[in-house]
Design a protein around this motif. Structure first.
Motif, PDB file in Angstrom:
ATOM      1  N   GLU A 198       0.827  -1.208   0.000  1.00 46.32           N
ATOM      2  CA  GLU A 198       0.000   0.000   0.000  1.00 46.32           C
ATOM      3  C   GLU A 198       0.864   1.262   0.000  1.00 46.32           C
ATOM      4  O   GLU A 198       0.484   2.284  -0.555  1.00 46.32           O
ATOM      5  CB  GLU A 198      -0.947  -0.003   1.206  1.00 46.32           C
ATOM      6  CG  GLU A 198      -2.154  -0.910   1.012  1.00 46.32           C
ATOM      7  CD  GLU A 198      -2.908  -0.609  -0.280  1.00 46.32           C
ATOM      8  OE1 GLU A 198      -3.217   0.579  -0.526  1.00 46.32           O
ATOM      9  OE2 GLU A 198      -3.170  -1.537  -1.042  1.00 46.32           O
ATOM     10  N   ALA A 199       2.034   1.166   0.628  1.00 47.47           N
ATOM     11  CA  ALA A 199       2.952   2.311   0.621  1.00 47.47           C
ATOM     12  C   ALA A 199       3.409   2.620  -0.801  1.00 47.47           C
ATOM     13  O   ALA A 199       3.483   3.786  -1.205  1.00 47.47           O
ATOM     14  CB  ALA A 199       4.153   2.020   1.515  1.00 47.47           C
ATOM     15  N   HIS A 200       3.730   1.578  -1.565  1.00 43.36           N
ATOM     16  CA  HIS A 200       4.108   1.781  -2.966  1.00 43.36           C
ATOM     17  C   HIS A 200       2.968   2.434  -3.742  1.00 43.36           C
ATOM     18  O   HIS A 200       3.183   3.381  -4.513  1.00 43.36           O
ATOM     19  CB  HIS A 200       4.453   0.446  -3.637  1.00 43.36           C
ATOM     20  CG  HIS A 200       5.715  -0.170  -3.151  1.00 43.36           C
ATOM     21  ND1 HIS A 200       5.801  -1.500  -2.775  1.00 43.36           N
ATOM     22  CD2 HIS A 200       6.955   0.347  -2.954  1.00 43.36           C
ATOM     23  CE1 HIS A 200       7.038  -1.762  -2.403  1.00 43.36           C
ATOM     24  NE2 HIS A 200       7.755  -0.668  -2.491  1.00 43.36           N
ATOM     25  N   MET A 201       1.756   1.935  -3.532  1.00 44.16           N
ATOM     26  CA  MET A 201       0.609   2.466  -4.277  1.00 44.16           C
ATOM     27  C   MET A 201       0.349   3.927  -3.926  1.00 44.16           C
ATOM     28  O   MET A 201       0.005   4.730  -4.800  1.00 44.16           O
ATOM     29  CB  MET A 201      -0.645   1.619  -4.003  1.00 44.16           C
ATOM     30  CG  MET A 201      -0.563   0.185  -4.512  1.00 44.16           C
ATOM     31  SD  MET A 201      -0.002   0.053  -6.231  1.00 44.16           S
ATOM     32  CE  MET A 201      -1.151   1.138  -7.063  1.00 44.16           C
ATOM     33  N   LYS A 202       0.521   4.264  -2.671  1.00 42.47           N
ATOM     34  CA  LYS A 202       0.301   5.642  -2.259  1.00 42.47           C
ATOM     35  C   LYS A 202       1.271   6.584  -2.973  1.00 42.47           C
ATOM     36  O   LYS A 202       0.881   7.648  -3.465  1.00 42.47           O
ATOM     37  CB  LYS A 202       0.463   5.774  -0.738  1.00 42.47           C
ATOM     38  CG  LYS A 202       0.188   7.170  -0.207  1.00 42.47           C
ATOM     39  CD  LYS A 202       0.289   7.194   1.303  1.00 42.47           C
ATOM     40  CE  LYS A 202       0.001   8.598   1.845  1.00 42.47           C
ATOM     41  NZ  LYS A 202       0.082   8.623   3.346  1.00 42.47           N
ATOM     42  N   VAL A 203       2.541   6.176  -3.034  1.00 42.92           N
ATOM     43  CA  VAL A 203       3.546   7.007  -3.706  1.00 42.92           C
ATOM     44  C   VAL A 203       3.261   7.089  -5.201  1.00 42.92           C
ATOM     45  O   VAL A 203       3.310   8.168  -5.801  1.00 42.92           O
ATOM     46  CB  VAL A 203       4.956   6.452  -3.451  1.00 42.92           C
ATOM     47  CG1 VAL A 203       5.987   7.230  -4.283  1.00 42.92           C
ATOM     48  CG2 VAL A 203       5.307   6.548  -1.968  1.00 42.92           C
ATOM     49  N   LEU A 204       2.960   5.955  -5.827  1.00 40.65           N
ATOM     50  CA  LEU A 204       2.711   5.937  -7.268  1.00 40.65           C
ATOM     51  C   LEU A 204       1.506   6.792  -7.640  1.00 40.65           C
ATOM     52  O   LEU A 204       1.557   7.572  -8.606  1.00 40.65           O
ATOM     53  CB  LEU A 204       2.498   4.495  -7.750  1.00 40.65           C
ATOM     54  CG  LEU A 204       3.749   3.612  -7.778  1.00 40.65           C
ATOM     55  CD1 LEU A 204       3.368   2.146  -7.999  1.00 40.65           C
ATOM     56  CD2 LEU A 204       4.714   4.075  -8.864  1.00 40.65           C
ATOM     57  N   ARG A 205       0.424   6.690  -6.881  1.00 39.32           N
ATOM     58  CA  ARG A 205      -0.756   7.505  -7.178  1.00 39.32           C
ATOM     59  C   ARG A 205      -0.456   8.988  -6.986  1.00 39.32           C
ATOM     60  O   ARG A 205      -0.908   9.833  -7.776  1.00 39.32           O
ATOM     61  CB  ARG A 205      -1.927   7.084  -6.277  1.00 39.32           C
ATOM     62  CG  ARG A 205      -2.474   5.690  -6.578  1.00 39.32           C
ATOM     63  CD  ARG A 205      -3.747   5.434  -5.782  1.00 39.32           C
ATOM     64  NE  ARG A 205      -4.236   4.068  -5.951  1.00 39.32           N
ATOM     65  CZ  ARG A 205      -4.162   3.115  -5.046  1.00 39.32           C
ATOM     66  NH1 ARG A 205      -3.601   3.370  -3.862  1.00 39.32           N
ATOM     67  NH2 ARG A 205      -4.636   1.912  -5.289  1.00 39.32           N
ATOM     68  N   GLY A 206       0.300   9.297  -5.936  1.00 39.62           N
ATOM     69  CA  GLY A 206       0.664  10.688  -5.697  1.00 39.62           C
ATOM     70  C   GLY A 206       1.522  11.252  -6.814  1.00 39.62           C
ATOM     71  O   GLY A 206       1.349  12.405  -7.236  1.00 39.62           O
ATOM     72  N   LEU A 207       2.443  10.440  -7.331  1.00 38.84           N
ATOM     73  CA  LEU A 207       3.308  10.890  -8.422  1.00 38.84           C
ATOM     74  C   LEU A 207       2.499  11.118  -9.690  1.00 38.84           C
ATOM     75  O   LEU A 207       2.758  12.076 -10.438  1.00 38.84           O
ATOM     76  CB  LEU A 207       4.408   9.856  -8.672  1.00 38.84           C
ATOM     77  CG  LEU A 207       5.498   9.795  -7.604  1.00 38.84           C
ATOM     78  CD1 LEU A 207       6.389   8.579  -7.827  1.00 38.84           C
ATOM     79  CD2 LEU A 207       6.337  11.070  -7.613  1.00 38.84           C
ATOM     80  N   VAL A 208       1.531  10.258  -9.958  1.00 38.86           N
ATOM     81  CA  VAL A 208       0.686  10.439 -11.141  1.00 38.86           C
ATOM     82  C   VAL A 208      -0.108  11.738 -11.029  1.00 38.86           C
ATOM     83  O   VAL A 208      -0.204  12.510 -11.995  1.00 38.86           O
ATOM     84  CB  VAL A 208      -0.249   9.224 -11.339  1.00 38.86           C
ATOM     85  CG1 VAL A 208      -1.316   9.538 -12.387  1.00 38.86           C
ATOM     86  CG2 VAL A 208       0.556   8.006 -11.749  1.00 38.86           C
ATOM     87  N   ARG A 209      -0.667  11.998  -9.861  1.00 38.08           N
ATOM     88  CA  ARG A 209      -1.414  13.255  -9.682  1.00 38.08           C
ATOM     89  C   ARG A 209      -0.514  14.462  -9.910  1.00 38.08           C
ATOM     90  O   ARG A 209      -0.892  15.416 -10.613  1.00 38.08           O
ATOM     91  CB  ARG A 209      -2.030  13.306  -8.277  1.00 38.08           C
ATOM     92  CG  ARG A 209      -3.248  12.418  -8.089  1.00 38.08           C
ATOM     93  CD  ARG A 209      -4.002  12.779  -6.814  1.00 38.08           C
ATOM     94  NE  ARG A 209      -3.189  12.583  -5.626  1.00 38.08           N
ATOM     95  CZ  ARG A 209      -3.127  11.434  -4.941  1.00 38.08           C
ATOM     96  NH1 ARG A 209      -3.840  10.386  -5.349  1.00 38.08           N
ATOM     97  NH2 ARG A 209      -2.393  11.333  -3.853  1.00 38.08           N
ATOM     98  N   LEU A 210       0.680  14.437  -9.299  1.00 37.47           N
ATOM     99  CA  LEU A 210       1.617  15.544  -9.468  1.00 37.47           C
ATOM    100  C   LEU A 210       2.061  15.681 -10.917  1.00 37.47           C
ATOM    101  O   LEU A 210       2.150  16.792 -11.459  1.00 37.47           O
ATOM    102  CB  LEU A 210       2.838  15.344  -8.570  1.00 37.47           C
ATOM    103  CG  LEU A 210       2.736  15.767  -7.112  1.00 37.47           C
ATOM    104  CD1 LEU A 210       3.993  15.367  -6.360  1.00 37.47           C
ATOM    105  CD2 LEU A 210       2.522  17.279  -7.011  1.00 37.47           C
ATOM    106  N   GLY A 211       2.350  14.535 -11.551  1.00 29.64           N
ATOM    107  CA  GLY A 211       2.803  14.570 -12.937  1.00 29.64           C
ATOM    108  C   GLY A 211       1.757  15.152 -13.866  1.00 29.64           C
ATOM    109  O   GLY A 211       2.077  15.972 -14.741  1.00 29.64           O
TER     110      GLY A 211
END
Length: 231
Positions: free
Chosen positions: A98-111
């Protein structure tokens, strides 16, 4: 205080990638030790590691030198990445936390937000962070190490043009994250393969024809990372 060899290795590698140490130039232990403020022992260990990674070669009568990879070797790196990144995404779909998913989703939003604003500098660093996190989510230390080494060497050998449609690129990132989140390894693999193939077209050799460029600034200093070290 003894500076770990891996910290010296990182510093030398980063300077090779940045062009501070030119292709084919000698890497003497004494000068490197002075530059990075360490003894010759960690420098010697670092050079052995960098030789194993392909950044350094040992030449008769010259000693350690920065490697001079051919165009064929450079092309092989992109082909290897096109094979390994989809594998990493497929593994991530099964092993991500879940930690990986949180970071990945956050990066997509920022990107996607930065893409709408047209901030290319931010997008480059966010893209690197995204692919690094996706590799980490694979849960495979060997695969993570190989992809990390590939990223370093590709950054050394290639310049990358900004994507013509950055929002489309980040939409592809978002689709990969969705597949990983659902545990759909085959879709994650297919989407990553397509994304990596498209991204490869933006890469241009820094040294076409095997000729090293000499117009880059090579005066930057790269101190060894001292954080976390104790007397």
């Amino acid at each position: 205080m003894r500076i770990p060899a891996h910290s010296v290795c990182t510093a030398i590698r980063d300077d090779i990638v940045a062009g501070v140490h030119e292709r084919g130039s000698r890497l003497t232990e004494e000068l490197l030790a002075r530059r990075y403020g360490v003894s010759r022992v960690p420098v010697r260990e670092a050079l052995r590691t960098l030789e194993a990674e392909g950044f350094v070669v040992t030449r008769r009568h010259a000693g350690a030198c920065v490697a001079e990879p051919t165009e064929l070797e450079a092309a092989d790196l992109l082909e290897m990445r096109m094979l390994l990144e989809p594998l990493g995404a497929a593994r991530a779909a099964q092993r991500r936390t879940e930690a990986h998913m949180k970071v990945l989703r956050g990066l997509v939003r920022l990107g996607q937000e930065r893409a709408r604003r047209g901030n290319s500098d931010d997008l480059r660093s966010l893209g690197g962070w995204f692919h690094e996190t996706l590799a980490q989510a694979s849960g495979s230390p060997a695969l993570i190490a190989m992809l990390t080494q590939l990223r370093h060497k590709i950054a050394w050998m290639y310049t990358v043009d900004a994507p013509a449609a950055p929002l489309e690129s980040w939409t592809e990132h978002g689709a990969i994250v969705d597949a990983v989140s659902r545990g759909d390894g085959e879709r994650a693999r297919a989407l990553t393969a397509l994304h990596t193939e498209r991204a490869t077209t933006a890469h241009r050799l820094r040294f076409p024809g095997g000729q090293a460029r000499s117009d880059r600034v090579r005066t930057s200093q790269h101190p060894v990372n001292m954080s976390g070290l104790r007397n």
